[in-house]
Design an enzyme around this catalytic site. Structure first.
Site, PDB file in Angstrom:
ATOM      1  N   ALA A   1      18.092   6.909  10.391  1.00  0.00           N
ATOM      2  CA  ALA A   1      18.876   8.139  10.238  1.00  0.00           C
ATOM      3  C   ALA A   1      20.225   7.886   9.563  1.00  0.00           C
ATOM      4  CB  ALA A   1      19.104   8.780  11.606  1.00  0.00           C
ATOM      5  N   ASP A   2      20.520   6.626   9.265  1.00  0.00           N
ATOM      6  CA  ASP A   2      21.816   6.282   8.678  1.00  0.00           C
ATOM      7  C   ASP A   2      21.831   6.636   7.191  1.00  0.00           C
ATOM      8  OD1 ASP A   2      24.385   4.416   9.295  1.00  0.00           O
ATOM      9  OD2 ASP A   2      23.689   4.125   7.236  1.00  0.00           O
ATOM     10  N   ILE A   3      22.820   7.438   6.786  1.00  0.00           N
ATOM     11  CA  ILE A   3      22.886   7.908   5.401  1.00  0.00           C
ATOM     12  C   ILE A   3      23.132   6.748   4.438  1.00  0.00           C
ATOM     13  CG2 ILE A   3      24.216   9.336   3.793  1.00  0.00           C
ATOM     14  CD1 ILE A   3      24.667  11.290   6.124  1.00  0.00           C
ATOM     15  N   GLY A   4      23.917   5.754   4.869  1.00  0.00           N
ATOM     16  CA  GLY A   4      24.175   4.606   4.012  1.00  0.00           C
ATOM     17  C   GLY A   4      22.910   3.829   3.701  1.00  0.00           C
TER      18      GLY A   4
END
Length: 289
Positions: free
Chosen positions: A242-245
């Site tokens: 779920a981490d955008i990075g």
């Protein structure tokens, strides 16, 4: 005052470590002279340990020093654990040479997991940072530490859970915390101070067991637990989908016209085990700066 020369087990990109740690305004880093001052608590004592890089990525060497002669062995062991110098990153690179991330690990060698300095500090930071852009996240965590923490020899120490447990929500609201985030930080600290939540005991659990226990706590979701496991405990097989990075780095690396779906991310990572954490941090590195 003692000094000790330490070498890492394999390649180690210390200059990248300094760049990454300097993103946090409360951490004392000197990139030009290649050192960082690390706050280390042992019992009630507050110690500042300097770590200076004197080698290269291919031949990493460090000088570790501190004023506290009596607890040298404990301090040195803590620093070695935080910086993970016993992990042979060359072996991990060899693992990824057989995967779809081969080029990534050739381009960004020796990317280590550097643990946050204390388990409680790490948990507070990830709670504060969740669902915020990076600039404001560090603004909030800096205000939190500089208002309620302790400055020792020019180095900031996070407040203890006992100190935070005594705060009122309004004291964090005055620092621009949302009401919910103020409640998450203080209520979680109260659980720790009361002995209801034992972070040291949690560190003995598997990733899945720790996830199950921590997500029972209001305000702590999977992203927060994954980051605590990775940067608090140094766990090696975390992949925060779920981490955008991570999503943006995968989009760039695989030259996609959109961010990958979670299903695609699972498929991409099929042969990354048991080192998904190293894939994650190297992906982050590829888009930083």
């Amino acid at each position: 005052m003692w000094k000790e020369v330490v070498r890492a087990a394999g390649s180690y990109a210390f200059d990248h470590v300094l760049v990454r740690l300097e993103m946090d305004p409360i951490i004392t880093v000197n990139q030009e002279e290649r050192w960082i001052d690390v706050p280390v608590r042992i019992g009630e004592s507050r110690n500042v340990v300097r770590v200076q890089g004197t080698g290269t990525t291919e031949n990493p060497e460090f000088v570790v020093s501190s004023k506290n002669d009596e607890e040298k062995d404990l301090l040195l062991h803590r620093i070695q654990d935080l910086f993970q110098w016993d992990v042979d990153l060359d072996q991990i690179k060899q693992h990824f040479r057989k995967t779809n991330l081969s080029t990534l690990f050739n381009d960004y060698p020796g990317t280590p997991i550097v643990k946050d300095f204390h388990l409680y500090d790490c948990l507070m930071k990830v709670i504060i940072h969740q669902q915020l852009n990076m600039k404001f996240a560090y603004t909030l965590s800096s205000r939190f530490v500089q208002t309620f923490g302790e400055l020792v020899d020019g180095v900031w120490f996070y407040p203890t859970p006992e100190r935070v447990a005594r705060l009122e929500y309004e004291q964090l609201r005055e620092l621009q915390f949302s009401q919910r985030k103020a409640e998450y930080v203080i209520d979680t600290s109260r659980k720790i101070a009361d002995g209801e939540l034992d972070l040291a005991q949690l560190s003995t659990l598997t990733d899945d067991e720790a996830m199950k226990e921590l997500t029972k706590i209001r305000g702590i979701g999977p992203w927060t637990v994954e980051n605590w496991l990775m940067f608090g405990l140094g766990r090696t097989d975390l992949y925060p989908k779920a981490d955008i990075g991570v999503q943006n780095a995968l989009k760039r690396y695989f030259q996609m016209d959109r961010k990958p779906t979670k299903e695609e991310m699972v498929e991409m990572s099929d042969d990354w085990d048991p080192y998904k954490s190293y894939a994650s941090i190297t992906l982050w590195r590829s888009i930083e700066g």
